[in-house]
Design an enzyme around this catalytic site. Structure first.
Site, short mmCIF file in Angstrom:
data_model
loop_
_atom_site.label_atom_id
_atom_site.label_comp_id
_atom_site.label_asym_id
_atom_site.label_seq_id
_atom_site.Cartn_x
_atom_site.Cartn_y
_atom_site.Cartn_z
N LYS A 131 47.88 50.04 66.64
CA LYS A 131 48.81 50.94 67.38
C LYS A 131 49.95 50.76 67.05
O LYS A 131 50.81 50.04 66.99
CB LYS A 131 48.44 50.74 69.05
N SER A 187 46.27 55.65 76.40
CA SER A 187 47.16 56.17 75.20
C SER A 187 46.82 55.77 73.77
O SER A 187 47.33 56.14 72.81
CB SER A 187 48.45 55.50 75.38
N SER A 201 44.69 52.15 78.66
CA SER A 201 45.09 52.71 77.49
C SER A 201 44.16 52.24 76.39
O SER A 201 44.06 52.84 75.41
CB SER A 201 46.37 52.33 77.16
#
Lengths: 542, 548
Positions: A119, A194, A218
């Site tokens: 990420k 996210s 997330s």
């Protein structure tokens, strides 16, 4: 707050409907999967990592071959998905050096040749790290985040940096300053967020496993939306050093995999105390997969006596009936495995959402102060200091980030601190206590990971409150600091495509081992469902 | 990374927040508190009072001042001399090239996290105990938030509502020249925090650059109770804090380098009034004497305004001490309280002190200035001597070691405060840099007292020992300096001198008895300074007067 009567009504046991296996037309074999005899029921998901390792060490395939096949699929699918903000240009080179080591009979680490998505809110020394924000456009950190460093030290290859809602603030990945990621199951839908890029990338087999971060869900919500395994470890289990802070007391780096085993192997790699993170735990890290039972040796009731609490507040109004059915089916599957499933009530559950948004926004308003355009990132042209700050931040941050900075600044202001921040901390303590009590009575707790399956891109973009409400299933776990595993466990009808739904299992602090063990058995015994998205269904290397 | 850091920030300096700028800019003047400086300080303030006071002719300033009472409190920042910064492993060396002692943590890079340097906690506990404070066994760090280019994270890690130490006091003795007297001032709290970086402004003022070497350097902030009443008390408070941190070895306490910074809060009120006056803060105090002068100036300024009915001219503000004009001037007016939005630092666990840890530090504390002064007093030294010796930890240690070797207390004090300190001043050395050891000073004193050598010879030996080292015994032997204490030998020398100076002898006996000194000098010269002076004079006098 719910009244006691309302709760007792909610807690009334529902009839659990029988499982209706969805007919699946294709079964595919792979370069990497065990060659199991064809059956009408698809096999449980194999561990891509263990299969790769066996193939590499027996010289059946090379790391370069594997890397190239994944990169080929990535190139094919990426125009539809947009999972990555940056794809490494050294993947094949790194794979080659693994092959060189193997050809020289040198030891290779447990992640040798494993393709890992990271990420983009985690620092990587050799790639841009933007956090999905315009304010860090082109920023290249001088160091690797501890979790990334550990992955690399064990032979893992970072494929690239995955898309996310800016600085982790959002639940759809639409909040990225750069691109919108699509859900591999239906590209008109969001992958969740996210960590939507990491979830989509693992789901579409653009990489084998991926790192995400979980502040309020997330990792878990996108895992549910994309039909992959997602693990949020206990707060402190994994070093946060190099993770761009959103809400420091809640942020945890988590793992995505297409199987529980892969997720556990990745957790093995990144766990442990780090002297650079004062909040990382010094607890010993067990080997998370050593107690896994192979599916062919499973007893009739492998989870005999396991106490499972179904959180009744998570199946009430506002939760899609399809999701409720999947969870109830999962509960009955667990009963078949020998678990004793009971409903439990967490009266403070509904308080989690407001408390979470106050605390996370407060911390983020402070953590994001460093993005001032002075030392790195984008700097506005300005005549004087206050406009240097003002314009750099106005241009650099997206609207969701600004909203949370404003909320957090407000909550911490003199005169409001006691009413908001302090009160939210008190709520947090109550939530921690209620989870502790529920986990004293039960080995694990289960719930949905999200109130619905993936929704349409744009559907909640202009309705932040609706988006926030979608975090109800996950935020409490962050407030309590507990580990939670999300497993794909069923489907709901999503129009032209069926959409995956994940089951969330919550464990006691630092008891990831139990979650993963139970999750592995659940996964290996869940027949009739195969969580490979249609976008790659015809790709027979999956 | 350094080049990244140094990139210019376009600013128009007039619009910058000067408060923060000048807060950091505090290393121009430096002097330690001594009587001479304190005296010039007083004179300085008087001359400025003349400047600001056209009404003084109507009513003398002293008459005005005696109607008012000043209430003074001080916030002191002590920069700790730990090997590494507070939350990362960077070293800090004053005067290093800009941005050479920095890392991702103290630069506030994305993803970097602070980890507490345990030495900072140790220093805080030491200072807390030395200031007679109570300790919070559980304290925590908080974030103090504001934007400024020298603050890389956008917040300062500090302690807000639960400081590590609180509720203490400091004891000191005012210099004898200012009337002396013992004072005890309250300490409100001591807390840990980190320093900010520095801004360097371009010559033409069109841009500024950031140097983050100092960012993250540990500080202890000491907040006093508003117990001081005039400039001397405040300056002596600051001097005592400096003495303490030096005795403890937690900081070099150097005001010139900004290792010790004082901000003064002051208000005045008519004597007898209970309500406090309006509080004014003074910054940019770079020496104890500027603390003293700035306060006396400010008291006079406010007293005159009050006496003329211009109360509204005294507003809550921050004023700057201007060394050049010897005035305080407005830096910024306070428009309400600034909101730093403090909240607990989530990146750091709470600070927990165990009783064992605190006890081990308590037991390892050195003798502190106040205890030393009381002990010196009991040794029979005058307050002037006591203050002098205890002022500098190195001098005090030298003195203590000398008397521990058996030297006479008063003599040891005299030698140190006289010839040795004069030598140090001349050569610009500190007492731990000279070759003389306390052992040898004790030996020297004993040799004089025991009559082995004369005081005069002693002085000569002293300077050699200080500059070159060696032992008293060795030097006496080497130079054949043993005092002549044999009366027969001295008598011989006296006889010879009398014989060689018949004219002078005649004059002496004719009544010019002052010539005794001349004869004594001649005999001493003949003995190469080694004759025992007492014996010499006794024999000489007997001989001179014998035949008259």
């Amino acid at each position: 707050m719910l009244s006691t009567t309302a709760q007792s009504q909610l807690c009334r046991l529902r009839p659990i409907p029988a499982l209706k296996p969805r007919p699946l037309t294709t079964t595919s074999s792979s370069l990497l999967t065990d060659q199991s005899p064809p059956s009408t029921s698809p096999p449980p998901p194999p561990s891509q990592i263990l299969t790769l390792r066996r193939s590499l060490l027996s010289r059946q395939v090379t790391a370069v071959q594997i890397a190239e096949s994944y990169l080929a699929r990535l190139r094919l699918t990426e125009p539809h998905l947009n999972s990555f903000l940056h794809v490494s240009d050294s993947v094949v080179r790194e794979a080659q050096s693994i092959d060189d080591r193997i050809s020289r009979d040198e030891d290779v680490g447990p992640l040798a040749g494993v393709l890992v998505g990271v990420k983009d809110n985690m620092c990587t020394a050799d790639m841009p790290s933007t956090g999905g924000s315009r304010i860090l456009e082109g920023y290249r950190p001088p160091f690797d985040a501890t979790a990334v460093r550990k992955v690399r030290e064990l032979g893992g290859i970072v494929v690239g940096k995955t898309n996310l809602d800016e600085f982790g603030m959002g639940s759809t990945t639409e909040g990225s300053a750069y691109k919108v990621t699509a859900n591999p199951w239906d590209v008109s839908r969001v992958p969740g967020g996210s960590s939507g890029g990491s979830a989509a990338a693992v789901s579409a087999r653009q990489c084998m496993v991926a790192l995400g971060s979980d502040t309020g869900g997330s990792v878990r919500q996108p895992a549910s939306f994309c039909g992959v395994v997602g693990l949020k470890p206990t707060y402190g289990r994994v070093s946060r050093y190099g993770l761009m802070a959103y809400a420091s007391s809640l942020d945890v780096i988590g793992c995505f995999g297409s199987s529980v085993a892969d997720t556990a192997i990745l957790l093995n790699a990144i766990s442990g105390h780090d002297r650079r993170d004062a909040t990382s735990s010094k607890r010993e890290v067990p080997d998370f997969i050593s107690h896994f039972t192979a599916s062919n040796t499973l007893e009739d009731k492998p989870l005999e006596g396991m106490r499972v609490g179904l959180i009744c507040e998570t199946l009430g109004s506002g939760v899609d009936s399809g999701v409720v059915s999947v969870i109830n089916a999962a509960a009955s599957h667990m009963e078949e495995l020998g678990c004793i499933v009971k409903e439990v009530s967490l009266p403070s559950f509904s308080l989690g959402l407001p408390a979470y948004y106050i605390l996370a926004s407060s911390e983020s308003s402070s953590n994001l102060s460093r993005y001032d355009g002075v030392r790195y990132g984008s700097q506005a042209v300005a005549d004087e200091l206050s406009s240097l700050y003002g314009v750099s931040r106005a241009e650099g941050f997206g609207s969701e980030v600004k909203r949370r900075i404003l909320m957090g600044t407000y909550a911490l202001s003199a005169g409001y601190y006691d009413a908001y921040y302090k009160r939210a901390q008190q709520v947090r303590t109550i939530i921690q206590k209620s989870f502790k009590a529920a986990l004293d009575e039960n080995d694990i707790l289960i719930s949905p990971a999200a109130p619905s399956a993936a929704y349409k891109i744009g559907e909640k973009k202009n309705d932040p409150l609706a988006m926030y409400a979608g975090d109800i299933m996950t935020v409490n776990v962050n407030l309590a600091g507990l580990p939670a595993l999300v497993l794909p466990s069923g489907f709901v009808d999503g129009g032209p495509f069926s959409l995956p739904v994940g089951l969330q299992m919550i464990g006691a602090a630092f008891d990831e081992e139990k979650l993963l063990k139970v999750g592995h058995i659940f996964e290996q015994t869940l027949r009739g469902r195969r969580f490979v998205p249609p976008i790659i269904e015809d790709d027979n290397t999956c | 990374m350094a080049s990244l850091l140094c990139r210019g920030i376009l600013t128009y300096p007039p619009l910058l927040n000067y408060a923060a700028l000048l807060r950091r800019k505090s290393h121009v003047f430096y002097c330690t508190m001594s009587t001479t400086e304190a005296q010039t300080a007083t004179q300085g303030s008087q001359s400025t009072q003349i400047k600001i006071s056209p009404h003084r002719k109507k009513k003398g300033l002293d008459d005005v001042l005696k109607d008012y009472e000043a209430i003074i409190g001080i916030e002191t920042h002590v920069q700790l001399s730990t090997l590494t910064k507070a939350f990362c492993s960077c070293p800090y060396n004053y005067g290093s090239q800009p941005n050479t002692n920095i890392c991702p943590v103290c630069m506030g890079l994305p993803g970097a996290l602070p980890v507490v340097n345990s030495k900072v906690i140790e220093c805080a506990v030491k200072l807390g105990l030395a200031l007679n404070c109570k300790l919070n066994l559980k304290s925590k760090f908080d974030r103090k938030q504001y934007f400024y280019p020298d603050l890389p994270k956008g917040y300062q890690i500090s302690q807000f509502d639960v400081p590590i130490a609180y509720g203490g006091h400091i004891d000191l003795d005012l210099p004898v020249e200012f009337g002396g007297g013992h004072r005890r001032f309250g300490i409100t709290r001591v807390h840990m925090e980190e320093d900010a970086g520095k801004l360097l402004h371009s010559g033409n003022g069109s841009y500024s650059q950031v140097d983050l070497n100092r960012a993250g350097v540990p500080l202890l902030e000491i907040v006093s109770e508003p117990d001081m009443r005039n400039g001397i008390e405040a300056a002596e408070y600051a001097a005592e804090v400096q003495r303490l941190v030096r005795y403890l070895g937690v900081s070099n306490g150097n005001m010139q380098e900004g290792s010790l910074r004082c901000d003064v809060n002051i208000s005045i009120r008519p004597i007898g009034q209970v309500k406090f006056g309006t509080k004014v803060e003074i910054k940019n105090l770079n020496s104890f004497s500027s603390v003293n002068r700035a306060i006396d100036f400010e008291i006079a300024r406010q007293a005159l305004l009050l006496s003329e009915g211009q109360d509204d001219q005294i507003v809550q503000e921050t004023r700057l001490w201007e060394e050049g004009s010897q005035k305080t001037v407005t830096m910024r007016k306070k428009e309400g309280l600034s909101d730093y939005r403090y909240f607990p630092e989530p990146d750091l666990p709470g600070v927990t002190l165990t009783k064992e840890y605190v006890d081990s530090i308590r037991n390892s504390l050195p003798e502190l200035p106040e205890m030393k002064r009381r002990r010196y007093e009991e040794l029979g030294l005058s307050m002037q001597d006591v203050l002098f010796l205890a002022n500098d930890v190195n001098v005090a240690e030298f003195f203590d070691e000398t008397i521990a070797k058996g030297a006479d207390v008063k003599l040891a004090a005299n030698w140190i405060m006289g010839d040795i300190v004069a030598y140090l001043k001349n050569e610009k050395l500190s007492i731990d840099e000279i070759k003389l050891t306390p052992q040898e000073l004790a030996e020297l004193i004993a040799s004089i007292k025991g009559g082995t050598i004369s005081g005069k010879i002693g002085k000569e030996i002293l300077f050699e020992l200080v500059a070159k080292g060696g032992t008293v015994k060795g030097m006496i032997e080497e130079k054949d300096l043993v005092q002549i204490a044999d009366p027969a030998e001295i008598e011989k020398m006296v006889d010879k001198v009398l014989l060689d100076n018949p004219k002078q002898l005649e004059q002496y006996r004719g009544g010019k008895t002052k010539l005794q000194g001349y004869f004594a000098g001649q005999v001493m010269k003949a003995s190469k300074g080694k004759a025992n002076p007492g014996l010499l004079n006794k024999i000489l006098l007997k001989k001179l007067n014998a035949k008259s």
